[in-house]
Write a protein that holds these residues in place. Structure first.
Motif, PDB file in Angstrom:
ATOM      1  N   GLN A 119     -12.270   7.423  35.954  1.00 33.23           N
ATOM      2  CA  GLN A 119     -12.901   8.736  35.864  1.00 33.23           C
ATOM      3  C   GLN A 119     -12.028   9.815  36.525  1.00 33.23           C
ATOM      4  O   GLN A 119     -11.890  10.924  36.006  1.00 33.23           O
ATOM      5  CB  GLN A 119     -14.281   8.683  36.529  1.00 33.23           C
ATOM      6  N   ALA A 139      -9.083  10.563  34.352  1.00 28.34           N
ATOM      7  CA  ALA A 139      -9.490  11.437  33.249  1.00 28.34           C
ATOM      8  C   ALA A 139      -9.588  12.890  33.734  1.00 28.34           C
ATOM      9  O   ALA A 139      -9.248  13.833  33.010  1.00 28.34           O
ATOM     10  CB  ALA A 139     -10.825  10.976  32.686  1.00 28.34           C
ATOM     11  N   LEU A 140     -10.059  13.060  34.957  1.00 25.07           N
ATOM     12  CA  LEU A 140     -10.140  14.408  35.539  1.00 25.07           C
ATOM     13  C   LEU A 140      -8.746  15.045  35.583  1.00 25.07           C
ATOM     14  O   LEU A 140      -8.564  16.220  35.261  1.00 25.07           O
ATOM     15  CB  LEU A 140     -10.757  14.295  36.941  1.00 25.07           C
ATOM     16  N   ASN A 159     -12.482  20.611  40.891  1.00 22.72           N
ATOM     17  CA  ASN A 159     -12.070  19.210  40.749  1.00 22.72           C
ATOM     18  C   ASN A 159     -12.288  18.454  42.051  1.00 22.72           C
ATOM     19  O   ASN A 159     -12.595  17.251  42.049  1.00 22.72           O
ATOM     20  CB  ASN A 159     -10.600  19.121  40.337  1.00 22.72           C
ATOM     21  N   ALA A 202      -4.569  20.258  38.610  1.00 23.59           N
ATOM     22  CA  ALA A 202      -5.803  19.573  38.994  1.00 23.59           C
ATOM     23  C   ALA A 202      -6.270  19.963  40.390  1.00 23.59           C
ATOM     24  O   ALA A 202      -7.386  19.669  40.784  1.00 23.59           O
ATOM     25  CB  ALA A 202      -5.591  18.062  38.923  1.00 23.59           C
ATOM     26  N   ARG A 257      -6.106  14.212  33.723  1.00 24.72           N
ATOM     27  CA  ARG A 257      -5.605  14.459  32.362  1.00 24.72           C
ATOM     28  C   ARG A 257      -6.217  15.736  31.782  1.00 24.72           C
ATOM     29  O   ARG A 257      -5.563  16.458  31.014  1.00 24.72           O
ATOM     30  CB  ARG A 257      -5.924  13.255  31.462  1.00 24.72           C
ATOM     31  N   GLU A 258      -7.459  16.009  32.123  1.00 24.52           N
ATOM     32  CA  GLU A 258      -8.086  17.235  31.621  1.00 24.52           C
ATOM     33  C   GLU A 258      -7.355  18.488  32.132  1.00 24.52           C
ATOM     34  O   GLU A 258      -7.329  19.529  31.470  1.00 24.52           O
ATOM     35  CB  GLU A 258      -9.546  17.280  32.069  1.00 24.52           C
ATOM     36  N   ALA A 259      -6.753  18.374  33.334  1.00 25.04           N
ATOM     37  CA  ALA A 259      -6.071  19.532  33.929  1.00 25.04           C
ATOM     38  C   ALA A 259      -4.642  19.702  33.416  1.00 25.04           C
ATOM     39  O   ALA A 259      -3.953  20.645  33.783  1.00 25.04           O
ATOM     40  CB  ALA A 259      -6.046  19.379  35.450  1.00 25.04           C
ATOM     41  N   ASP A 260      -4.157  18.779  32.626  1.00 19.04           N
ATOM     42  CA  ASP A 260      -2.812  18.830  32.010  1.00 19.04           C
ATOM     43  C   ASP A 260      -1.693  18.530  33.000  1.00 19.04           C
ATOM     44  O   ASP A 260      -0.586  18.165  32.587  1.00 19.04           O
ATOM     45  CB  ASP A 260      -2.552  20.201  31.364  1.00 19.04           C
TER      46      ASP A 260
END
Length: 855
Positions: free
Chosen positions: A56, A59-60, A75, A70, A62-65
């Protein structure tokens, strides 16, 4: 002659000592093997749960690129939420490849990352790296270990990592509750031998390795799990040990008991055996010497003693022997009484411990099962992802499985102290057996196993405890399905044999070896094979079932062989079977009042056929082709005793939704929903409210008649549900825990009841003095004024408030606790964790009964 007797006695003693040694050693090996399995499952669950949290967090990121992107306060808050659900975890981290902290759940912007060996954590393509135990800085000597999941770019290069810092003590401290004897060792090691967790003496083992010991040098090369006897390279203690490789994570669990303590009982028994043998040999020598002397004296006196003196001597010897035997008997009786009192004291202590443990476990399970059930039903709207609903179902089912294990352990403990009591009545054996097989049919279908029931007509009715009889059949059929491979079958049969009732559960499963038949009847014992080692279970099912059978005056036996299936035979006394003249007569229609039934079915052929059948039984039928027509009937002036509706109908409103509207328009009306397929049954289950039953298509006439009789049997003859202007029933809930109040509010939402919630017994008494309620749900254990005292004060009020029904909400289910609720004046008890359907049905039943008594 003397030499032969003495040699035989000595040889027998040596054989007894050797056999006792072998049996004791095997029991100790079985104990450490069971311990290793428990530890393995616990460690795997902890690591797997932490792995999910790391996924999880990844994934957090990866969402921030990117890692730097991040690093935001939002976050960080999400990271803290994930850390709060980390079982046994201390904190979660996001770090760069060179060890700089990006995010850390315990502080913002974060401290220095705790990972020490970056090269080892990032090398290869391992998805999860488990670090050794280390002492956490500045935390008073606590020990932690680190789980690392590398973060890689598209080229596979490690650009950072997400970490979980785990508490070492969580892997082992739980097992203190089990109170293992013999100075147990519980250890968790990396594949390279470094210590991850160990009890006892974790501090001494910190930073050390057992790679030089026999476990890593030879045993692991032979098999991934096994048993051995050796000295520990860490503390030099010789132990009887078992090891298992934790699947998926490259860890090793080791459990062991001190060899000297484990064999102490054997040494004591051996010493007693040798002493008894020596005393016996000495007695033989003395007896024979005395005999030779007596013969010599007789020869010297040349029969000078008369027969009278010889008779007197023999009589005196007999009196002395009788006195000695009487004294020995008194001493043996005193020893037995002392042993019995000691055992009774130990059983009382164990019962008190289990009662407390049950209360502590049931209280959190109430929230776990209740809220996950509401999430699985999506009672507040869609969750946004089908995966979340599946997760909620998994949480609910796991909590329910844990509750079943707790109940099984408590039943076993009750049976050991003689606290199980039978509540006998006349029982339909065919119905009980069919109930068990219907309940297990979904599981059997998933396993590819067929079920069948064959009950002879002359044994259908008997005197027994219906709940315990169903539990016996359920346990045996569940075991049979569990150990029967796909394509097999399980059959339940019952008939009279040699004057006794014989109930057999026969399967075509893997079977049990002859030498293991006795062991499977021992509590917590399981026979491990390469085929069944992955099958879950506590080892209490058969011993508890055997005890329930014995309470009925019967016996349980096994007949099995490997690869040939198993037959379990339950024999009950023939006197329990009712003769044809004693059996209850079949229900007749003459004693029932005519019902007015609203039949809702979009298929005209089915609707006409069912309507004709209902009218043939003497009922009045109002037909409707869809939900819109049914709503017109429900809003009209006609009395209605039952709503009988299909689940799936055009133009879009389902039978489940229609049931919700029906309860708002006519509170308390019984509802029977028809389902043509399992998905429809699931949809109907979403609308479960008190007085709702499900029947499968195509219809079984006997089942339809039974459902209608059971549902409408709640209403006295001549009464019916009419449109009401008095409003929905009012329910007062007294519960000190906020999370339980929230759970009850969610359960009762859209149920047709008006809820008022208070946080303690004093507030409940005040609410009863200020207003009128139809029912009180009273938690038993509350600070200040508890539920028992609050109930006594309500009962002291003048009627009608002093007569309002009160149901106890309790995490305890021991007879003594229920008796306290009865003495305080409560009308019943609802156990925690709550089952939503059972709770709503019991509330509806009690309110309907109270209203009927006031008419």
């Amino acid at each position: 002659m003397v030499a032969i007797v003495l040699s035989a006695m000595a040889g027998n003693a040596a054989h007894v000592v050797y056999r006792d040694y072998e049996d004791t050693l095997q029991r100790r090996y079985a104990l450490v093997r069971d311990m290793a399995k428990v530890v393995d499952e616990h460690v795997h669950r902890v690591i797997q749960t932490a792995s999910v949290s790391l996924d999880q967090v990844a994934a957090l990121v990866r969402e921030a690129d990117s890692l730097e992107a991040a690093r935001t306060i939002d976050n960080w808050k999400r990271l803290r939420e994930h850390a709060a659900h980390l079982e046994g975890g201390e904190s979660l981290w996001v770090v760069t490849a060179d060890g700089k902290t990006v995010l850390e759940s315990a502080s913002y912007p974060g401290r220095q990352a705790p990972i020490r060996d970056y090269a080892q954590a990032f090398q290869g393509d391992a998805a999860l790296f488990v670090g050794p135990a280390v002492a956490e800085r500045g935390e008073g000597g606590r020990f932690v270990f680190t789980l690392v999941r590398p973060l890689r770019d598209d080229a596979g290069k490690a650009v950072g990592a997400v970490l979980a810092v785990m508490n070492v003590a969580h892997l082992t401290d739980f097992y203190d509750l089990l109170s293992f004897d013999y100075n147990p060792l519980i250890g968790v090691y990396r594949s390279t031998g470094e210590v991850v967790s160990r009890r006892p003496n974790m501090q001494d083992a910190l930073g050390k390795s057992v790679s030089t010991g026999p476990l890593f040098q030879s045993k692991l090369k032979e098999a991934p799990e096994g048993l051995y006897l050796s000295e520990s390279p860490l503390d030099g203690v010789a132990r009887i040990a078992a090891y298992r490789t934790v699947r998926d994570y490259g860890l090793l669990v080791l459990t062991g008991i001190d060899r000297d303590r484990g064999l102490a009982d054997w040494r004591s028994r051996s010493a007693h055996t040798l002493i008894e043998t020596l005393v016996g040999m000495l007695a033989v020598l003395l007896t024979m010497a005395w005999g030779f002397r007596y013969l010599d004296r007789e020869r010297r006196t040349q029969l000078q003693l008369t027969e009278a003196r010889a008779s007197a001597a023999r009589a005196s010897a007999e009196r002395d022997e009788i006195s000695r035997l009487a004294k020995a008997l008194r001493e043996a009786k005193d020893s037995a009484d002392a042993a019995r009192q000691s055992a009774e004291s130990a059983n009382r202590s164990k019962g008190q411990f289990l009662a407390g443990l049950s209360h502590e476990l049931r209280t959190p399970l109430n929230a776990i099962i209740g809220f996950s059930d509401l999430m699985a039903r999506e009672s507040e709207g869609p969750l946004g992802s089908p995966q979340y609903r599946r997760y909620a179902v998994n949480v609910r089912d796991s909590g329910q499985h844990l509750l079943e294990l707790i109940n099984e352990i408590l039943d076993h403990a009750k049976s050991e102290v003689g606290a199980l009591r039978l509540e006998e009545s006349i029982v339909d054996l065919e119905s009980s057996a069919s109930f068990a097989t219907r309940l297990l049919t979904p599981r059997a279908e998933r396993a590819g196993v067929s079920l069948a029931v064959q009950v002879a007509p002359d044994v259908r009715f008997l005197r027994a405890d219906e709940r315990r009889l169903r539990q016996i059949i359920l346990n045996l059929v569940s075991n049979a399905v569990k150990y029967t491979p796909s394509g097999g079958s399980v059959t339940v049969s019952a008939a009279l044999e040699d004057g006794a009732l014989a109930i057999r559960v026969t399967d075509t499963g893997m079977g049990i070896a002859t030498e293991d038949l006795g062991r499977v009847m021992e509590p917590f014992a399981r026979v491990e094979t390469s085929v069944n080692q992955r099958i879950e279970g506590t080892g209490l099912g058969l011993p508890l079932t055997k005890r329930l059978v014995e309470l009925h005056g019967g016996s349980l036996s096994l007949n099995s062989a490997l690869g040939q299936g198993t037959t379990v035979l339950v024999q009950l006394p023939g006197l329990r079977v009712l003769l044809p003249g004693q059996a209850p007569p079949p229900p007749t229609e003459g004693g029932r009042h005519s019902l007015t039934i609203a039949l809702v079915e979009d298929d005209p052929t089915i609707r006409r056929g069912v309507a004709a059948l209902l009218r043939e039984w003497g009922h009045r039928v109002i037909e409707a082709a869809n939900a819109n027509e049914a709503l017109v009937v429900l809003q009209g002036p006609d009395r209605l005793d039952l709503l009988f509706s299909d689940v799936v109908m055009p133009p879009g409103m389902t039978g489940a939704e229609l049931a919700q509207h029906a309860r708002r328009l006519r509170p308390g009306i019984p509802i029977l929903l028809a389902s043509g397929s399992p998905p429809h049954a699931v949809a109907a289950d979403e609308a479960r409210i008190p007085g709702v039953a499900i029947i499968a298509k195509p219809y079984d006439i006997a089942e339809m008649k039974s459902h209608i009789g059971r549902l409408c049997g709640w209403l006295p003859a001549g009464t019916a549900t009419e449109p009401t202007s008095n409003g929905p029933p009012r329910v007062l809930v007294a519960e000190d825990l906020e999370i339980n109040r929230e759970l009850l509010s969610a359960i009762f939402r859209d149920s047709g009841y008006r809820l008022e919630l208070v946080a303690d017994g004093a507030a409940a008494v005040q609410a009863m003095e200020d207003s009128d309620f139809d029912l009180v749900l009273m938690d038993v254990s509350m600070p200040g004024m508890d539920g028992l005292e609050a109930t006594r004060r309500i009962r002291a009020m003048p009627p009608p408030r002093g007569h309002v029904p009160i149901l106890a909400l309790t995490a305890g289910n021991l007879p003594s606790e229920i008796a306290l609720c009865d003495e305080a004046g409560m009308n019943g008890a609802i156990g925690k964790p709550y089952d939503r359907n059972t709770l709503l049905q019991e509330v509806a039943r009690v309110i309907a009964q109270a209203r009927a008594e006031t008419v």
